[in-house]
Scaffold this motif. Structure first.
Motif, short mmCIF file in Angstrom:
data_model
loop_
_atom_site.label_atom_id
_atom_site.label_comp_id
_atom_site.label_asym_id
_atom_site.label_seq_id
_atom_site.Cartn_x
_atom_site.Cartn_y
_atom_site.Cartn_z
N UNK A 88 13.57 20.55 39.10
CA UNK A 88 14.19 21.03 40.42
C UNK A 88 15.06 19.37 40.60
N UNK A 89 15.71 19.39 40.97
CA UNK A 89 16.63 17.92 41.98
C UNK A 89 17.52 18.40 42.87
N UNK A 90 16.95 17.82 43.87
CA UNK A 90 18.03 17.58 45.15
C UNK A 90 19.04 16.19 45.78
N UNK A 95 11.58 17.82 42.57
CA UNK A 95 9.91 18.47 42.88
C UNK A 95 10.04 19.69 41.77
N UNK A 96 8.67 20.68 41.24
CA UNK A 96 8.18 20.98 40.81
C UNK A 96 8.41 22.06 41.02
N UNK A 97 8.47 23.69 40.89
CA UNK A 97 8.37 24.98 41.58
C UNK A 97 7.90 26.66 40.40
N UNK A 98 6.81 26.06 40.46
CA UNK A 98 6.63 27.60 39.66
C UNK A 98 6.53 26.68 38.36
N UNK A 158 21.02 21.69 45.46
CA UNK A 158 19.84 21.82 45.10
C UNK A 158 19.79 22.81 43.67
N UNK A 159 19.33 21.52 42.63
CA UNK A 159 19.49 22.54 40.96
C UNK A 159 18.67 22.31 40.34
N UNK A 160 18.45 23.25 39.20
CA UNK A 160 17.37 22.77 37.93
C UNK A 160 17.30 21.96 38.29
N UNK A 161 16.85 20.51 37.26
CA UNK A 161 16.68 20.04 36.60
C UNK A 161 17.89 20.21 35.03
N UNK A 185 23.10 24.57 46.58
CA UNK A 185 22.57 25.78 45.71
C UNK A 185 23.34 26.19 44.52
N UNK A 186 22.84 25.81 43.15
CA UNK A 186 23.49 25.92 41.61
C UNK A 186 22.96 27.43 40.93
#
Length: 121
Positions: free
Chosen positions: A85-87, A78-81, A115-118, A38-39
């Motif tokens: 994000x990218x994986x 993907x998008x969350x809240x 897994x990182x924020x874009x 995880x970043x």
């Protein structure tokens, strides 16, 4: 006129299918067959948000030619809240120093799913 090498095509298809199967199994478990990283942007999320994000990665199935041109199921967006994000799954040798010599062979490959924020890309 030369005939197409059907054995080569079959081998490439079998290799891709095996990589895809190994990637899907690892991604769905996040522990069996590799290491998940995880970043800092993802690590900073609270436990509930991290759990929800990890679940989205595990259940991701929106693969297309645009995000999966080689058919290996090794990337997703993907998008969350309201945050993108990218994986990504990368293939390393067992010592995690170099690229794997054969991503279809789990005996010589460690999968690393990041897994990182874009905006961290």
């Amino acid at each position: 006129m030369a005939q197409p090498d059907n054995n080569r095509r079959t081998h490439i298809h079998d290799t891709t299918s095996n990589i895809r199967r190994l990637n899907d199994c690892f991604r769905r478990s996040l522990i069996f067959g590799g290491q998940t990283v995880l970043t800092s942007g993802v690590s900073a999320l609270d436990t509930e948000a991290k759990t929800a994000l990890l679940r989205q990665v595990q259940t991701f199935d929106a693969f297309s030619r645009d995000n999966d041109p080689h058919g290996e199921h090794d990337f997703g967006a993907i998008e969350h809240a309201g945050v993108s994000y990218f994986w990504k799954i990368d293939y390393y040798d067992r010592a995690r120093q170099f690229a794997s010599p054969d991503a279809a062979d789990p005996a010589v490959t460690v999968r690393v799913l990041t897994i990182m924020r874009a905006d961290e890309y």
